[in-house]
Scaffold this motif. Sequence first.
Motif, PDB file in Angstrom:
ATOM      1  N   ARG A 272      50.688  33.047  44.354  1.00  0.00           N
ATOM      2  CA  ARG A 272      49.865  34.019  45.244  1.00  0.00           C
ATOM      3  C   ARG A 272      49.784  35.336  44.611  1.00  0.00           C
ATOM      4  O   ARG A 272      50.663  36.066  44.625  1.00  0.00           O
ATOM      5  CB  ARG A 272      50.452  34.025  46.678  1.00  0.00           C
ATOM      6  N   VAL A 273      48.450  35.485  44.064  1.00  0.00           N
ATOM      7  CA  VAL A 273      48.389  36.768  43.269  1.00  0.00           C
ATOM      8  C   VAL A 273      47.835  37.911  44.271  1.00  0.00           C
ATOM      9  O   VAL A 273      47.615  39.306  43.802  1.00  0.00           O
ATOM     10  CB  VAL A 273      47.644  36.839  42.056  1.00  0.00           C
ATOM     11  N   TYR A 274      47.385  37.510  45.488  1.00  0.00           N
ATOM     12  CA  TYR A 274      46.968  38.567  46.508  1.00  0.00           C
ATOM     13  C   TYR A 274      45.841  39.362  45.864  1.00  0.00           C
ATOM     14  O   TYR A 274      44.808  39.264  45.388  1.00  0.00           O
ATOM     15  CB  TYR A 274      48.109  39.278  47.185  1.00  0.00           C
ATOM     16  N   SER A 275      46.364  40.787  45.811  1.00  0.00           N
ATOM     17  CA  SER A 275      45.278  41.778  45.459  1.00  0.00           C
ATOM     18  C   SER A 275      44.911  41.661  43.927  1.00  0.00           C
ATOM     19  O   SER A 275      43.788  42.667  43.635  1.00  0.00           O
ATOM     20  CB  SER A 275      45.683  43.205  45.934  1.00  0.00           C
ATOM     21  N   MET A 276      45.615  40.972  43.152  1.00  0.00           N
ATOM     22  CA  MET A 276      45.178  40.818  41.691  1.00  0.00           C
ATOM     23  C   MET A 276      43.939  40.003  41.788  1.00  0.00           C
ATOM     24  O   MET A 276      43.261  39.660  40.478  1.00  0.00           O
ATOM     25  CB  MET A 276      46.285  40.225  40.913  1.00  0.00           C
ATOM     26  N   THR A 277      43.351  39.420  42.964  1.00  0.00           N
ATOM     27  CA  THR A 277      42.209  38.799  43.109  1.00  0.00           C
ATOM     28  C   THR A 277      40.908  39.958  42.853  1.00  0.00           C
ATOM     29  O   THR A 277      39.948  39.713  42.302  1.00  0.00           O
ATOM     30  CB  THR A 277      42.178  38.201  44.320  1.00  0.00           C
ATOM     31  N   LYS A 278      41.374  41.155  43.220  1.00  0.00           N
ATOM     32  CA  LYS A 278      40.305  42.157  43.312  1.00  0.00           C
ATOM     33  C   LYS A 278      39.802  42.206  41.754  1.00  0.00           C
ATOM     34  O   LYS A 278      38.572  42.427  41.626  1.00  0.00           O
ATOM     35  CB  LYS A 278      40.815  43.481  43.805  1.00  0.00           C
ATOM     36  N   PRO A 279      40.501  42.609  40.664  1.00  0.00           N
ATOM     37  CA  PRO A 279      39.799  42.712  39.419  1.00  0.00           C
ATOM     38  C   PRO A 279      38.931  41.494  39.125  1.00  0.00           C
ATOM     39  O   PRO A 279      37.896  41.637  38.539  1.00  0.00           O
ATOM     40  CB  PRO A 279      41.081  42.750  38.621  1.00  0.00           C
ATOM     41  N   ILE A 280      39.399  40.327  39.197  1.00  0.00           N
ATOM     42  CA  ILE A 280      38.517  39.250  39.192  1.00  0.00           C
ATOM     43  C   ILE A 280      37.062  39.317  39.842  1.00  0.00           C
ATOM     44  O   ILE A 280      36.005  39.048  39.488  1.00  0.00           O
ATOM     45  CB  ILE A 280      39.172  37.904  39.605  1.00  0.00           C
ATOM     46  N   THR A 281      37.114  39.473  41.070  1.00  0.00           N
ATOM     47  CA  THR A 281      36.011  39.866  42.032  1.00  0.00           C
ATOM     48  C   THR A 281      34.937  40.774  41.418  1.00  0.00           C
ATOM     49  O   THR A 281      33.918  40.985  41.366  1.00  0.00           O
ATOM     50  CB  THR A 281      36.263  40.232  43.403  1.00  0.00           C
ATOM     51  N   ALA A 282      35.720  42.059  40.800  1.00  0.00           N
ATOM     52  CA  ALA A 282      34.973  43.026  40.359  1.00  0.00           C
ATOM     53  C   ALA A 282      34.498  42.651  38.958  1.00  0.00           C
ATOM     54  O   ALA A 282      33.191  43.021  38.657  1.00  0.00           O
ATOM     55  CB  ALA A 282      35.885  44.334  40.128  1.00  0.00           C
ATOM     56  N   MET A 283      35.036  41.831  38.124  1.00  0.00           N
ATOM     57  CA  MET A 283      34.416  41.452  37.063  1.00  0.00           C
ATOM     58  C   MET A 283      33.272  40.430  37.154  1.00  0.00           C
ATOM     59  O   MET A 283      32.439  40.518  36.595  1.00  0.00           O
ATOM     60  CB  MET A 283      35.346  40.998  35.966  1.00  0.00           C
ATOM     61  N   ALA A 284      33.296  39.675  38.341  1.00  0.00           N
ATOM     62  CA  ALA A 284      32.077  38.873  38.602  1.00  0.00           C
ATOM     63  C   ALA A 284      30.802  39.915  39.066  1.00  0.00           C
ATOM     64  O   ALA A 284      29.925  39.566  38.603  1.00  0.00           O
ATOM     65  CB  ALA A 284      32.587  37.897  39.883  1.00  0.00           C
ATOM     66  N   ALA A 285      31.150  40.945  39.658  1.00  0.00           N
ATOM     67  CA  ALA A 285      30.129  41.773  40.026  1.00  0.00           C
ATOM     68  C   ALA A 285      29.782  42.255  38.544  1.00  0.00           C
ATOM     69  O   ALA A 285      28.427  42.523  38.646  1.00  0.00           O
ATOM     70  CB  ALA A 285      30.745  43.016  40.870  1.00  0.00           C
ATOM     71  N   MET A 286      30.615  42.870  37.717  1.00  0.00           N
ATOM     72  CA  MET A 286      29.834  43.145  36.358  1.00  0.00           C
ATOM     73  C   MET A 286      29.187  42.252  35.643  1.00  0.00           C
ATOM     74  O   MET A 286      28.150  42.607  35.113  1.00  0.00           O
ATOM     75  CB  MET A 286      31.265  43.746  35.642  1.00  0.00           C
TER      76      MET A 286
END
Length: 441
Positions: A93-107
């Motif tokens: 479970r990577v919890y907040s390491m999800t955030k960079p993946i979501t951010a790059m999806a936005a990019m």
Amino acid sequence: MTAIALVALMGAGAVAREAKVQPQAAPATTPPAPRNLALPTTQALFDGYVRDGKMPGIVGAFGFGDRPTQFVSAGRIADDAGAPAAGPDSLWRVYSMTKPITAMAAMVLIDDGKLRLDQPVSDFFPGFKTMKVLTGETSLESVPATREITIRNLLTHTAGLGYNIITKGPLLKEYERLGILPGAVNPQIEAQMRAVRPKTLAEFAERVSTLPLIAQPGTKWSYSIGLDVMGAVIEKASGMPFDRFVQTRLLTPLRMTSTYWTVPASEAGRLATNYAFVGETRTPLDTGAGSVWLSPPSFPYGGAGLVTSARDYDRFLHMLQDGGTLDGVRVLKPETVALAMSNLLPPGVFFQGVGGGTGGTQAEVPMGFGAGGSVYLADKPGGPSKGTYGWGGAAGTIAWVDPVKHVRGTVMVNYFPAEKWPLRADIPPALARDAMRMTAR
């Protein structure tokens, strides 16, 4: 979700009672595992963590340029006798390491021309057009916001949004009442949260837009649900479900075949147990066989929703290290990756660090914030270069990429609180010593 949230949801006494009912199992005898002879200092450090009973198992994935990734493993994925050895393809479970993946999806959408960094969020959810801002923490009294929340604000935690793991007082009660709880812990807690949580990302964003902010948009860094709202925006801007967009534009092209919002039952045997420490007692909180991640979430959580492997997350970081391309497949333009990993904070706003229990980091040198992760604004002597980007997870995972030295690292463990053991302090010097040995050959 962090240990703070866990205590808030279950109560410290409940966790302590569970610890008494389920005492820490005796460490299982670890079978001989492949030792990394190229990184002996790091291997010895990991072996020591397991030998000393600090954790059942740990896996690291370390990249040096485009050489083959170096994997370092020790122990097992659970305390149970017979649990599989921890390795590159174990699931965590990577919890907040999800955030960079979501951010790059936005990019990716910025690359596509479907999003702009300073575009108002109200273009996608009109309720964000007229937000209110709290005048204090002890009531819900508020004044009109003087500016709109933008995509930049969501990516950098400067939107003025709260987070159930850090927000306090009446606003926290409103977050809980409206089910603004985008994360999972275990099936028992999930039953309570699912009852009040919105059923879709769009409904989640719409409920968020009815709540007051903790600060005027663009004026303060405060850890938030910004990347969860970003998931809803990605869904609207792309015309595709958020999880499908991430899968189609990032995970599949990067061959991240072990990254899941919902772990298939056939893969449960690879999923590590997540633990909670109460004092020095480690007790199972969410087992692999009975994990909450074996059932679909209320909606895909852009801030803390993914389970993945060290091998997969290394591929994501390798893409960032190489400017948006991996194995000849381009998912982002080089200039977009450089922008995402630069300091995107609004003028006059600074990142001062945040507690490790959130998945974040303390500011060791001047630091800024990019798309979903912190950014070093100066070299750290003997450590990361200026421009190093990264973040961590509430269950102890860590990830970073240094685009100057062309090195990257992923560390996988699963326990609350993340700061129980000083991995962030221990691992970089061990890795640096090994890297010096490698380059001296």
